[in-house]
Design an enzyme around this catalytic site. Structure first.
Site, PDB file in Angstrom:
ATOM      1  N   GLU A  77       0.818  -1.222   0.000  1.00  0.00           N
ATOM      2  CA  GLU A  77       0.000   0.000   0.000  1.00  0.00           C
ATOM      3  C   GLU A  77       0.854   1.275   0.000  1.00  0.00           C
ATOM      4  O   GLU A  77       0.512   2.269  -0.641  1.00  0.00           O
ATOM      5  CB  GLU A  77      -0.906   0.004   1.239  1.00  0.00           C
ATOM      6  CG  GLU A  77      -1.872   1.160   1.335  1.00  0.00           C
ATOM      7  CD  GLU A  77      -2.896   1.151   0.213  1.00  0.00           C
ATOM      8  OE1 GLU A  77      -3.714   0.229   0.151  1.00  0.00           O
ATOM      9  OE2 GLU A  77      -2.867   2.089  -0.620  1.00  0.00           O
ATOM     10  N   LYS A 114       4.970   4.520 -10.032  1.00  0.00           N
ATOM     11  CA  LYS A 114       3.649   4.460  -9.384  1.00  0.00           C
ATOM     12  C   LYS A 114       2.549   4.239 -10.434  1.00  0.00           C
ATOM     13  O   LYS A 114       1.584   3.508 -10.187  1.00  0.00           O
ATOM     14  CB  LYS A 114       3.403   5.744  -8.595  1.00  0.00           C
ATOM     15  CG  LYS A 114       4.339   5.872  -7.396  1.00  0.00           C
ATOM     16  CD  LYS A 114       4.342   7.287  -6.828  1.00  0.00           C
ATOM     17  CE  LYS A 114       5.249   7.398  -5.613  1.00  0.00           C
ATOM     18  NZ  LYS A 114       5.494   8.780  -5.191  1.00  0.00           N
ATOM     19  N   GLY A 125       6.658  11.101   3.279  1.00  0.00           N
ATOM     20  CA  GLY A 125       6.997  11.450   4.664  1.00  0.00           C
ATOM     21  C   GLY A 125       7.010  10.192   5.520  1.00  0.00           C
ATOM     22  O   GLY A 125       6.287   9.231   5.252  1.00  0.00           O
TER      23      GLY A 125
HETATM   24  P1  NDP Z   1      16.035   5.947   3.555  1.00  0.00           P
HETATM   25  O1  NDP Z   1      17.150   6.172   2.603  1.00  0.00           O
HETATM   26  O2  NDP Z   1      15.702   7.023   4.511  1.00  0.00           O
HETATM   27  O3  NDP Z   1      16.334   4.616   4.397  1.00  0.00           O
HETATM   28  C1  NDP Z   1      16.862   3.458   3.820  1.00  0.00           C
HETATM   29  C2  NDP Z   1      17.194   2.455   4.921  1.00  0.00           C
HETATM   30  O4  NDP Z   1      17.631   1.251   4.312  1.00  0.00           O
HETATM   31  C3  NDP Z   1      18.303   2.908   5.877  1.00  0.00           C
HETATM   32  O5  NDP Z   1      17.990   2.528   7.183  1.00  0.00           O
HETATM   33  C4  NDP Z   1      19.527   2.142   5.372  1.00  0.00           C
HETATM   34  O6  NDP Z   1      20.442   1.808   6.399  1.00  0.00           O
HETATM   35  C5  NDP Z   1      18.894   0.887   4.877  1.00  0.00           C
HETATM   36  N1  NDP Z   1      19.666   0.248   3.818  1.00  0.00           N
HETATM   37  C6  NDP Z   1      20.045   0.753   2.632  1.00  0.00           C
HETATM   38  N2  NDP Z   1      20.756  -0.146   1.926  1.00  0.00           N
HETATM   39  C7  NDP Z   1      20.826  -1.252   2.704  1.00  0.00           C
HETATM   40  C8  NDP Z   1      21.433  -2.516   2.558  1.00  0.00           C
HETATM   41  N3  NDP Z   1      22.106  -2.848   1.450  1.00  0.00           N
HETATM   42  N4  NDP Z   1      21.312  -3.413   3.569  1.00  0.00           N
HETATM   43  C9  NDP Z   1      20.636  -3.106   4.698  1.00  0.00           C
HETATM   44  N5  NDP Z   1      20.027  -1.912   4.894  1.00  0.00           N
HETATM   45  C10 NDP Z   1      20.139  -1.008   3.913  1.00  0.00           C
HETATM   46  O7  NDP Z   1      14.773   5.535   2.664  1.00  0.00           O
HETATM   47  P2  NDP Z   1      13.229   5.854   2.942  1.00  0.00           P
HETATM   48  O8  NDP Z   1      12.880   5.421   4.310  1.00  0.00           O
HETATM   49  O9  NDP Z   1      12.930   7.255   2.545  1.00  0.00           O
HETATM   50  O10 NDP Z   1      12.517   4.935   1.844  1.00  0.00           O
HETATM   51  C11 NDP Z   1      12.411   3.553   2.022  1.00  0.00           C
HETATM   52  C12 NDP Z   1      11.476   2.979   0.963  1.00  0.00           C
HETATM   53  O11 NDP Z   1      10.194   3.561   1.113  1.00  0.00           O
HETATM   54  C13 NDP Z   1      11.886   3.245  -0.484  1.00  0.00           C
HETATM   55  O12 NDP Z   1      11.527   2.145  -1.281  1.00  0.00           O
HETATM   56  C14 NDP Z   1      11.050   4.459  -0.860  1.00  0.00           C
HETATM   57  O13 NDP Z   1      10.817   4.544  -2.241  1.00  0.00           O
HETATM   58  C15 NDP Z   1       9.780   4.130  -0.114  1.00  0.00           C
HETATM   59  N6  NDP Z   1       8.944   5.295   0.170  1.00  0.00           N
HETATM   60  C16 NDP Z   1       9.486   6.356   0.819  1.00  0.00           C
HETATM   61  C17 NDP Z   1       8.717   7.458   1.103  1.00  0.00           C
HETATM   62  C18 NDP Z   1       9.256   8.626   1.835  1.00  0.00           C
HETATM   63  O14 NDP Z   1       8.523   9.602   2.023  1.00  0.00           O
HETATM   64  N7  NDP Z   1      10.501   8.606   2.282  1.00  0.00           N
HETATM   65  C19 NDP Z   1       7.295   7.506   0.678  1.00  0.00           C
HETATM   66  C20 NDP Z   1       6.821   6.303   0.046  1.00  0.00           C
HETATM   67  C21 NDP Z   1       7.640   5.248  -0.211  1.00  0.00           C
HETATM   68  P3  NDP Z   1      21.205   2.939   7.254  1.00  0.00           P
HETATM   69  O15 NDP Z   1      20.162   3.541   8.146  1.00  0.00           O
HETATM   70  O16 NDP Z   1      22.221   2.182   8.021  1.00  0.00           O
HETATM   71  O17 NDP Z   1      21.746   3.896   6.261  1.00  0.00           O
HETATM   72  N1  HSE Z   2       9.682  11.352  -3.683  1.00  0.00           N
HETATM   73  C1  HSE Z   2       8.307  11.023  -3.577  1.00  0.00           C
HETATM   74  C2  HSE Z   2       7.472  12.269  -3.768  1.00  0.00           C
HETATM   75  C3  HSE Z   2       7.954  10.446  -2.228  1.00  0.00           C
HETATM   76  O1  HSE Z   2       7.984  13.389  -3.892  1.00  0.00           O
HETATM   77  O2  HSE Z   2       6.256  12.127  -3.803  1.00  0.00           O
HETATM   78  C4  HSE Z   2       7.939   8.978  -2.182  1.00  0.00           C
HETATM   79  O3  HSE Z   2       7.034   8.402  -3.069  1.00  0.00           O
END
Ligand code: NDP
Ligand code: HSE
Length: 441
Positions: free
Chosen positions: A127, A203, A305
């Site tokens: 979702e 998306k 977010g």
């Molecule tokens: P971040 O970059 O903030 O976090 C990524 C996390 O993954 C970190 O904790 C990082 O570890 C960990 N990580 C990265 N590579 C590895 C690896 N090889 N092995 C283990 N851990 C790893 O990403 P987001 O939280 O922003 O996004 C996460 C997902 O959610 C993505 O698919 C994004 O597209 C999706 N998403 C994000 C949104 C947003 O608003 N941010 C909205 C909707 C979807 P460490 O902390 O040690 O660096």
């Molecule tokens: N980068 C995206 C946006 C957030 O600006 O809407 C995650 O889907």
């Protein structure tokens, strides 16, 4: 019920926080306590801002964590294609249920995940992958399964919506609005995925797959970003009572051979200020769904977010955990229709074209002739002085003028061919801008 959390960044940290804050309620809703078995990250020593979790749960051995017998549910919030794909396939094949927010992976190779889920017998929920907190995929994959969806039109990228809304409100150019979005934390340091439309295209592929019961991938989506949208385009849209949005549009229709097919595209477009999507400002998302029996539906809310996205992740966690306790799994992927994807050239749309032309007798006729040759019908024509000066006021005195032409609906290929031919005319000094127009005239 024990879960492995892969990733603890913007989204993952909020998942941890909400799991802690809501633990009693979540246990009551699921029918069993929910515990974190481990959290896989890249940097074990990273400062996590006092997250309410035992530091001993952190590991860099994601695969080892996934394979543990006491893990029921794997939540993936790492992002990217690899290693996320291999890890999730491994988890699903082993019969674990997976919740992921990874739109890039789902759009690139969602089929591999669905196949692995079918093989292992667990659930695959995602979702949060489209439009963050907005409950949208569940309605598409469950509530609307008795209906026939004909079109999905959405604003599914918050960063670009913030930029375009700022350009509309202040008259700023793209670079200035992007700078503001970066300063306020909406745009990432590298904004390419957002401003070039890759994020929205991923998306769009996911939405089209669910809406039309067919596998649609990122490569099937026609994609254009917003980097070429100018302050003049926005002003021109305003003058027509329109605004510019980055739209994702997925629609059913007959292809060139009369077979049912789908078209999926992401590009900036003018929409009338009266359209429900026009009032979606700031970094909000909204998706407009049209179905035969349900009619028009609109879904609106925060598309990104940490906390909003974690809300959607946890909703999925509760659903898959309940299913596991009940010994059932959700309905599997519905891709039975297997509709082909039409080329962009067959998509039906309208164009708004600004031309810098010589202002002399016969010019309008020559320009109109190009449209006629390509069977494109003109809806409106407006002429004004070039560059806001007074040399194009219609005195036939050999200056330049700006011609703004809006067409009726035509295939994109015919509209593109029209623009190509216009560019070759001597009397056309330049094609100042070309934008699609959507959502009724
Ligand atoms: P971040 O970059 O903030 O976090 C990524 C996390 O993954 C970190 O904790 C990082 O570890 C960990 N990580 C990265 N590579 C590895 C690896 N090889 N092995 C283990 N851990 C790893 O990403 P987001 O939280 O922003 O996004 C996460 C997902 O959610 C993505 O698919 C994004 O597209 C999706 N998403 C994000 C949104 C947003 O608003 N941010 C909205 C909707 C979807 P460490 O902390 O040690 O660096
Ligand atoms: N980068 C995206 C946006 C957030 O600006 O809407 C995650 O889907």
């Amino acid at each position: 019920m024990r879960l492995a959390l892969l990733g603890c960044g913007t989204v993952g940290a909020e998942v941890v926080r909400l799991l802690h804050e809501q633990s009693a309620d979540l246990a009551a809703r699921i029918g069993a306590p929910l515990e974190i078995a481990g959290i896989a990250v890249r940097r074990i020593g990273r400062d996590r801002g006092g997250l309410p979790v035992d530091p001993a749960l952190f590991t860099t051995d994601a695969l080892g964590l996934i394979k543990r017998d006491d893990v029921d549910v794997v939540v993936e919030v790492i992002g990217g294609i690899e290693p996320a794909r291999s890890w999730l396939v491994e988890a699903l094949r082993a019969g674990k249920s997976v919740v992921t927010a990874n739109k890039a992976l789902l759009a690139e190779d969602g089929g591999a995940l669905h196949d692995a889920a079918a093989e292992g017998g667990g659930d695959l929920y995602y979702e949060a992958a489209v439009a963050g907190a907005i409950p949208l995929l569940r309605p598409l994959r469950e509530s609307l399964h008795g209906d026939r969806i004909t079109r999905v039109t959405g604003i599914v990228n918050g960063t670009t919506n913030f930029i375009l809304s700022a350009m509309h409100a202040s008259g700023a150019g793209f670079a200035e609005a992007l700078e503001e979005a970066t300063e306020l934390g909406y745009a990432e340091a590298d904004p390419t995925a957002d401003v070039e439309g890759f994020d929205a295209a991923a998306k769009a592929a996911i939405l089209a797959s669910l809406a039309f019961h067919s596998r649609v991938g990122a490569a099937d989506v026609h994609r254009e970003g917003i980097t070429e949208v100018t302050a003049a385009d926005v002003a021109s849209a305003k003058a027509m009572g329109h605004t510019i949005k980055l739209l994702c549009i997925a629609a059913r229709g007959a292809d060139g051979q009369g077979r049912e097919a789908v078209s999926v595209r992401v590009h900036p477009a003018m929409i009338p200020l009266t359209h429900p999507l026009a009032s979606v400002g700031d970094a909000f998302n909204a998706v407009f769904v049209e179905a035969d029996a349900a009619g028009q539906l609109m879904f609106y809310g925060r598309g990104a977010g940490g906390a909003p996205t974690a809300s959607a992740v946890l909703g999925d966690v509760v659903a898959v955990a309940r299913n596991r306790l009940a010994g059932v799994r959700a309905a599997s992927e519905s891709a039975y229709a297997d509709l082909p994807v039409r080329p962009m050239g067959e998509a039906l749309t309208r164009y708004h074209i600004s031309l810098d032309v010589a202002d002399r007798p016969g010019v309008l006729e020559a320009v109109a002739g190009v449209f006629a040759r390509h069977h494109v019908s003109i809806a409106t024509v407006r002429q004004g002085p070039a560059g806001g000066g007074n040399d194009g006021g219609g005195n036939g005195g050999g200056g330049d003028a700006i011609l703004v032409i809006v067409t009726h609906v035509a295939p994109d290929a015919a509209l593109a061919a029209t623009v190509r031919e216009l560019r070759g005319l001597d009397i056309v000094r330049s094609v100042a801008s070309v934008l699609r127009v959507e959502g009724g005239l």
